[in-house]
Design an enzyme around this catalytic site. Structure first.
Site, mmCIF file in Angstrom:
data_model
loop_
_atom_site.group_PDB
_atom_site.id
_atom_site.type_symbol
_atom_site.label_atom_id
_atom_site.label_comp_id
_atom_site.label_asym_id
_atom_site.label_seq_id
_atom_site.Cartn_x
_atom_site.Cartn_y
_atom_site.Cartn_z
ATOM 1 N N SER A 176 -16.809 -57.954 8.879
ATOM 2 C CA SER A 176 -16.330 -58.810 9.954
ATOM 3 C C SER A 176 -14.930 -58.384 10.397
ATOM 4 O O SER A 176 -14.504 -58.735 11.490
ATOM 5 C CB SER A 176 -16.286 -60.254 9.470
ATOM 6 O OG SER A 176 -15.531 -60.337 8.284
ATOM 7 N N CYS A 203 -19.603 -56.842 4.269
ATOM 8 C CA CYS A 203 -19.344 -58.268 4.442
ATOM 9 C C CYS A 203 -20.386 -59.096 3.675
ATOM 10 O O CYS A 203 -21.592 -58.956 3.912
ATOM 11 C CB CYS A 203 -19.404 -58.602 5.928
ATOM 12 S SG CYS A 203 -19.123 -60.332 6.290
ATOM 13 N N GLU A 242 -4.979 -62.192 3.362
ATOM 14 C CA GLU A 242 -4.490 -61.525 4.579
ATOM 15 C C GLU A 242 -2.981 -61.675 4.742
ATOM 16 O O GLU A 242 -2.310 -60.791 5.254
ATOM 17 C CB GLU A 242 -5.223 -62.056 5.814
ATOM 18 C CG GLU A 242 -6.663 -61.601 5.805
ATOM 19 C CD GLU A 242 -7.364 -61.696 7.139
ATOM 20 O OE1 GLU A 242 -6.731 -62.049 8.147
ATOM 21 O OE2 GLU A 242 -8.571 -61.416 7.156
ATOM 22 N N CYS A 295 -16.875 -62.202 -1.853
ATOM 23 C CA CYS A 295 -16.225 -62.102 -0.540
ATOM 24 C C CYS A 295 -15.323 -60.875 -0.577
ATOM 25 O O CYS A 295 -14.681 -60.606 -1.601
ATOM 26 C CB CYS A 295 -15.401 -63.372 -0.275
ATOM 27 S SG CYS A 295 -14.410 -63.266 1.236
HETATM 28 N N1 DGL Z 1 -15.821 -60.400 5.154
HETATM 29 C C1 DGL Z 1 -16.153 -61.775 4.928
HETATM 30 C C2 DGL Z 1 -17.082 -61.878 3.701
HETATM 31 O O1 DGL Z 1 -17.069 -61.044 2.821
HETATM 32 C C3 DGL Z 1 -14.945 -62.640 4.732
HETATM 33 C C4 DGL Z 1 -14.118 -62.847 5.987
HETATM 34 C C5 DGL Z 1 -14.871 -63.574 7.082
HETATM 35 O O2 DGL Z 1 -15.182 -64.764 6.927
HETATM 36 O O3 DGL Z 1 -15.130 -62.943 8.085
HETATM 37 O O4 DGL Z 1 -17.846 -62.800 3.614
#
Ligand code: DGL
Length: 277
Positions: free
Chosen positions: A22, A84, A163, A195
């Site tokens: 994402s 992601c 972040e 995540c």
């Molecule tokens: N990259 C997303 C995940 O691993 C986390 C950040 C988002 O919510 O976009 O679920």
């Protein structure tokens, strides 16, 4: 089984591996891939204009993921890694339907790794709201092993903390305590970091949970799985030179460079902003 059939199709080992997320978080997964597969050419795609995915509906995340998959297929990738967790949770089977190369998500490698190390068969999973509400980890773990207790929790604030670089301060510790204390009461011995952002907070999570609870980094486990599959199907890039790394994003945030370096552990070059159709 589908993966194996696709793998047999002739893709050049010299083609790049595509990775998408994402946004920037997937760089933790890309970092593991760079380390474990130094000779691979890797294309990273971060949908920075449309993040976060974790709070969006599965229809929206699936639509975005399909667009990115098509973009990567146009770049002639030999494999697609869905870094992601949210996209892996809700969109993987849709992506496999439209792809003529294997699409690897992070859920199965993370689940397998957790099952390999748990002694008491009590596993915790943390992720975005989208990942947790999809029950993707729980379902996958139970597919592999029925007699396991799986406890899940969405830890949304961890994304922002990672972040902002607030990974080892008092606030991070307080938030981690609030989210994770119940896992201690539940007596889990293994926690899946479901995540992309959470490995950045590993030290604080470990401090709160104690050393006895093992942390599983799904991204790292996925990188190992990618290597194993490329080896098995003779698709490892034979070049002796270091692989080329290219980055595509849908938006440049002001702090992009700083954040991305924190997530990847090295400066990134060759970043291009693109528009998806
Ligand atoms: N990259 C997303 C995940 O691993 C986390 C950040 C988002 O919510 O976009 O679920």
């Amino acid at each position: 089984m589908i993966i194996f059939d696709i793998m047999k199709k002739n893709k050049s080992p010299r083609s790049p591996v595509g990775v998408f997320d994402s946004g920037i978080g997937g760089l933790t997964v890309a970092g593991s891939l760079f380390e474990i597969l130094p000779n691979e050419n890797i294309i990273y795609f971060g949908d920075t204009a449309r993040l976060p995915y974790g709070t969006k509906s599965k229809e929206t995340v699936t639509k975005y993921s399909i667009e990115i998959t098509k973009f990567l297929l146009n770049k002639n990738v030999k494999m697609i890694v869905v870094a992601c967790n949210t996209a892996s949770s809700v969109a993987l089977h849709h992506l496999r339907k439209i792809s003529d190369v294997p699409v690897i998500g992070v859920i199965k490698p993370g689940s397998k790794a957790a099952l390999a190390v748990t002694d008491n068969y009590k596993i915790g999973v943390i992720g975005t709201l989208g990942t947790i509400q999809s029950f993707a980890y729980k379902t996958q773990i139970h597919k592999l092993e029925k007699d396991v207790e799986v406890f899940s929790k969405a830890c949304s604030l961890f994304v922002q903390l990672a972040e902002d670089g607030w990974t080892e301060n008092k606030i991070a510790e307080l938030v981690a305590k609030e989210y994770l204390s119940e896992f201690i009461k539940l007596k889990i011995d293994t926690l899946i970091l479901g995540c992309t952002h959470y490995p950045i907070l590993k030290k604080t999570i470990s401090k709160v949970l104690g050393k006895k609870i093992r942390l599983i980094d799904s991204g790292e486990e996925t990188a190992k799985e990618v290597k194993r599959l490329l080896e098995q199907f003779h698709l490892l890039n034979p070049q002796k030179a270091k692989g080329k790394h290219r980055f595509f994003v849908t938006d440049f945030q002001k702090k992009f460079k700083e954040i991305s370096e924190r997530f990847l552990g090295q400066p990134i070059h060759d970043v291009k902003k693109v528009k998806l159709n």
